[in-house]
Design an enzyme around this catalytic site. Structure first.
Site, short mmCIF file in Angstrom:
data_model
loop_
_atom_site.label_atom_id
_atom_site.label_comp_id
_atom_site.label_asym_id
_atom_site.label_seq_id
_atom_site.Cartn_x
_atom_site.Cartn_y
_atom_site.Cartn_z
N GLY A 180 0.83 -1.20 0.00
CA GLY A 180 0.00 0.00 0.00
C GLY A 180 0.87 1.25 0.00
N GLN A 217 2.73 10.09 1.31
CA GLN A 217 4.07 9.52 1.52
C GLN A 217 5.08 9.96 0.47
OE1 GLN A 217 2.18 5.42 2.10
NE2 GLN A 217 4.09 5.25 3.24
N CYS A 270 5.51 0.05 7.21
CA CYS A 270 5.18 1.23 6.41
C CYS A 270 6.43 1.64 5.64
CB CYS A 270 4.75 2.36 7.34
SG CYS A 270 4.31 3.88 6.48
N LEU A 271 6.26 1.96 4.38
CA LEU A 271 7.41 2.41 3.59
C LEU A 271 8.01 3.69 4.15
CD1 LEU A 271 6.30 1.57 -0.02
CD2 LEU A 271 8.35 0.78 1.18
N HIS A 317 -4.88 1.71 7.05
CA HIS A 317 -3.53 2.27 7.23
C HIS A 317 -3.27 3.40 6.22
CE1 HIS A 317 1.02 1.55 7.76
NE2 HIS A 317 0.95 2.32 6.69
N GLU A 318 -3.65 3.16 4.96
CA GLU A 318 -3.39 4.17 3.92
C GLU A 318 -4.32 5.38 4.07
OE1 GLU A 318 -0.71 3.78 2.50
OE2 GLU A 318 -0.44 1.64 2.92
N HIS A 357 -2.86 7.81 6.44
CA HIS A 357 -1.81 8.68 5.87
C HIS A 357 -2.41 9.98 5.32
CE1 HIS A 357 1.92 6.44 6.13
NE2 HIS A 357 1.39 5.36 5.58
C1 QAP Z 1 0.87 -0.89 4.96
O1 QAP Z 1 3.06 -1.04 4.10
C2 QAP Z 1 0.67 -2.19 5.67
O2 QAP Z 1 9.80 -1.53 6.50
C3 QAP Z 1 1.70 -0.97 3.71
O3 QAP Z 1 11.77 -1.99 4.76
C4 QAP Z 1 1.74 -3.01 6.01
O4 QAP Z 1 3.71 -1.84 2.14
C5 QAP Z 1 -0.58 -2.58 6.03
C6 QAP Z 1 7.82 -2.00 3.48
C7 QAP Z 1 1.55 -4.20 6.67
C8 QAP Z 1 -0.79 -3.78 6.68
C9 QAP Z 1 0.28 -4.60 7.00
C10 QAP Z 1 8.15 -1.76 4.79
C11 QAP Z 1 8.84 -2.24 2.57
C12 QAP Z 1 6.43 -1.99 3.01
C13 QAP Z 1 9.47 -1.77 5.20
C14 QAP Z 1 4.01 -1.52 3.25
C15 QAP Z 1 10.50 -2.00 4.29
C16 QAP Z 1 10.17 -2.24 2.96
C17 QAP Z 1 5.39 -1.57 3.77
CO CO Z 2 2.29 3.52 5.56
#
Ligand code: QAP
Ligand code: CO
Length: 178
Positions: free
Chosen positions: A46, A51, A91-92, A133-134, A137
């Site tokens: 997401g 972001q 989270c990215l 979550h999104e 943001h």
């Molecule tokens: C939100 O997050 C989410 O730390 C989206 O080093 C995440 O895509 C909702 C990511 C989990 C529900 C469950 C995170 C990539 C990606 C990192 C993501 C990383 C590389 C996070």
């Molecule tokens: Co995020």
């Protein structure tokens, strides 16, 4: 198509309230495509426009295993939510940190699609978490806001060590103040 730069917590720009989109035009479709490309490149499930420092109410998600079920939401509103679930979130904008967060189990979201047509999506499980979550943001909220102050502080310090400029006030705000 372009890869966009993702802001990292505690960058204060992540706290911006995004503005509704009036018209879903080619610029918005380009933004959606760039968000998807940036998300798949990460890889992530997401990404919200906030972001990438674009403060418009646009987000993308794809929780499918084969990364072939993209969803784009313009002006999303969670109309209905019920139940609870707890999952590890990342989270990215908070790279390298994953913590459990409690969210609604099932939601109904209404939004505009990439043609500007309204649609309703019912979601549960991981997809529901990802949309919540999104959507956060777009209101300047991050998953770390749901953690204890101690955990949040530890994450903030570690990320500040990695990129010491993030979260600092801009130079103009400091000028003349010693
Ligand atoms: C939100 O997050 C989410 O730390 C989206 O080093 C995440 O895509 C909702 C990511 C989990 C529900 C469950 C995170 C990539 C990606 C990192 C993501 C990383 C590389 C996070
Ligand atoms: Co995020």
């Amino acid at each position: 198509m372009a890869l966009l730069r993702v802001l990292h917590y505690p960058d204060s720009r992540l706290r911006t309230q995004a503005k509704p989109v009036d018209v879903v035009d080619d610029d918005i479709r380009q933004l959606i495509d760039d968000l998807l490309e940036t998300m798949y490149d990460a890889p992530g499930i997401g990404l919200a426009a906030t972001q990438v420092n674009v403060h418009k109410r646009v987000l993308v998600v794809d929780v499918s295993e084969n990364h072939d079920q993209p969803h784009a939401f313009v002006n999303p509103v969670i109309e209905f939510a019920e139940g609870t679930q707890e999952r590890e979130e990342g989270c990215l904008s908070v790279p390298g940190f994953y913590e459990p967060v409690e969210r609604a189990e099932r939601i109904r979201v209404v939004a505009l699609d990439r043609q500007g047509n309204p649609f309703t999506l019912q979601a549960e499980g991981l997809l529901a978490v990802c949309i919540q979550h999104e959507c956060d943001h777009l209101d300047g909220k991050l998953f770390v806001d749901y953690l204890s102050g101690l955990k949040r502080q530890r994450i903030k310090k570690k990320l500040q060590k990695r990129s010491p400029d993030s979260g600092r006030r801009p130079a103009v705000a400091r000028a003349g103040r010693g």
